[in-house]
Design an enzyme around this catalytic site. Structure first.
Site, PDB file in Angstrom:
ATOM      1  N   MET A  16       3.227   1.961  11.647  1.00 27.95           N
ATOM      2  CA  MET A  16       4.180   2.472  10.541  1.00 27.95           C
ATOM      3  C   MET A  16       5.680   2.063  10.701  1.00 27.95           C
ATOM      4  SD  MET A  16       4.728   6.500   9.467  1.00 27.95           S
ATOM      5  CE  MET A  16       5.470   6.948  11.129  1.00 27.95           C
ATOM      6  N   GLY A  22      12.307   6.924   0.585  1.00 23.99           N
ATOM      7  CA  GLY A  22      12.094   8.079  -0.146  1.00 23.99           C
ATOM      8  C   GLY A  22      12.073   8.216  -1.586  1.00 23.99           C
ATOM      9  N   ASP A  47       7.571   5.825   0.374  1.00 22.46           N
ATOM     10  CA  ASP A  47       7.109   7.306   0.706  1.00 22.46           C
ATOM     11  C   ASP A  47       7.159   7.985  -0.724  1.00 22.46           C
ATOM     12  OD1 ASP A  47       6.436   9.948   2.479  1.00 22.46           O
ATOM     13  OD2 ASP A  47       7.826  10.457   0.955  1.00 22.46           O
ATOM     14  N   TYR A  52       5.807  14.538  -6.797  1.00 24.32           N
ATOM     15  CA  TYR A  52       7.210  13.893  -7.170  1.00 24.32           C
ATOM     16  C   TYR A  52       6.998  13.380  -8.630  1.00 24.32           C
ATOM     17  CZ  TYR A  52       7.920  13.793  -2.105  1.00 24.32           C
ATOM     18  OH  TYR A  52       7.907  13.894  -0.757  1.00 24.32           O
ATOM     19  N   LYS A  81       0.866  12.022  -0.712  1.00 23.21           N
ATOM     20  CA  LYS A  81       0.411  13.423  -0.226  1.00 23.21           C
ATOM     21  C   LYS A  81      -0.384  14.108  -1.138  1.00 23.21           C
ATOM     22  CE  LYS A  81       5.151  13.347   1.912  1.00 23.21           C
ATOM     23  NZ  LYS A  81       5.893  12.198   0.761  1.00 23.21           N
ATOM     24  N   HIS A 114       0.546  17.922   2.035  1.00 24.34           N
ATOM     25  CA  HIS A 114       1.937  18.146   1.751  1.00 24.34           C
ATOM     26  C   HIS A 114       2.262  19.371   2.388  1.00 24.34           C
ATOM     27  CE1 HIS A 114       5.162  16.786  -1.456  1.00 24.34           C
ATOM     28  NE2 HIS A 114       5.540  17.228  -0.380  1.00 24.34           N
TER      29      HIS A 114
END
Length: 320
Positions: A16, A22, A47, A52, A81, A114
């Site tokens: 990773m 983000g 991410d 979102y 997530k 999440h």
């Protein structure tokens, strides 16, 4: 070492990137250009999350950069997530399939639960409410996890993990899991250092990803936490002093604070210049004194408290 090459190995053998990009709070009409700028600047860890509400735009930007030959899919580490309304085991696979459809991908590198508290699945609402109260569910995150494990078996995700889990919840999950969580993504910054949680994750080889690493300076009034809110970590005198010492910006100091401790971090910006500047954290090192001073700023202050579900048995922020 650079933003493209600085990585850490996860407990399942995957790698990773330590510095990610983000996309929380990025408006759909802006996030595509931001993701494109991030990939151009060398970011390979992107991410995101269902909640979102911008995954289609993120996916379009990723597809464009792949088609331009800037990156290959294999170069990228894409994270999403599972939202709280999809904790029922039968909802987990349809949820990841919808995320993959929006992102125009065949697999995710990392898929996270999440939040440990589940919500009722009501007509696709993100935050279902009745008479002002969130409609929570009593689904056990351990049962959700078993459905997450099946996603690895089927090849839809490479690695699985959690977000916002506390030490007790991680211990319980580890005692039940067939596949151990590879990552715990939590809020971390000098005002919330969570030393016990960090130590536990290190001891169990669970990688940490720090969200809100800059203290979320652009947060809305909904995230201003009354009189105790320190308002702006970037302006903290200690952070500014260390930044001046290294001829760096306060943001670069705060990102280096995590990366130097092998904690990945996912700053968000829509400014191409800031996106690029945030990558300039691999050409210096904080001293032990610097780290000691930054850790000493801890005041157990959270941006994301989720108090609307604080009475639920799986609310995580009573034990950190």
């Amino acid at each position: 070492m650079s933003v493209s090459t600085a990585r850490r190995q996860l407990n399942d053998g995957s790698w990773m990137p330590l510095l990610g990009f983000g996309t929380w709070k990025s408006e759909p009409e802006m996030v595509g250009n931001a993701v494109s700028a991030a990939i151009d600047a060398g970011y390979r860890h992107i991410d995101g999350a269902y909640s979102y509400m911008n995954e289609a735009e993120v996916g379009a930007a990723v597809k464009r950069k792949i088609s331009e030959g800037v990156v290959t899919r294999e170069d990228l580490f894409i994270v999403s997530k599972l939202w709280c309304t999809f904790h029922a085991p039968e909802d987990v696979k349809p949820s990841v399939m919808e995320t993959l459809r929006k992102l125009q991908l065949t697999y995710l590198n990392l898929y996270l639960i999440h939040f440990p508290v589940g919500f009722q699945n009501v007509l696709g609402e993100l935050l279902p409410k009745h008479e002002g109260r969130v409609l929570v569910s009593e689904i056990d995150y351990v049962d959700t996890w078993k459905a997450m494990e099946a996603l690895v078996d089927e090849g839809f995700v490479k690695s699985i993990g959690v977000s916002n889990f506390n030490t007790s919840q991680l211990q319980r999950l580890l005692s039940k899991a067939r596949i151990f969580p590879a990552v715990n993504q939590v809020e971390l910054h000098p005002y919330l250092t969570q030393p016990e949680l960090v130590e536990f994750c290190v001891s169990r080889n669970i990688a940490l990803t720090a969200y809100s690493p800059l203290g979320s300076p652009g947060r809305s009034l909904n995230f201003l936490n009354e009189s105790a809110d320190p308002k702006d970590l970037l302006k903290d005198p200690v952070v500014k002093m260390i930044a001046e010492k290294h001829s760096k910006s306060p943001a670069q100091i705060l990102l280096r604070f995590h990366i130097q401790r092998n904690i990945s971090t996912i700053p968000k910006s829509i400014s191409p210049e800031r996106i690029r500047k945030n990558t300039e954290v691999f050409d210096f090192e904080l001293t032990e004194d610097d780290l000691h001073l930054l850790l000493g700023l801890n005041r157990n202050w959270r941006v994301c408290q989720m108090k609307i579900v604080q009475d639920h048995r799986f609310y995580p922020f009573t034990d950190s």
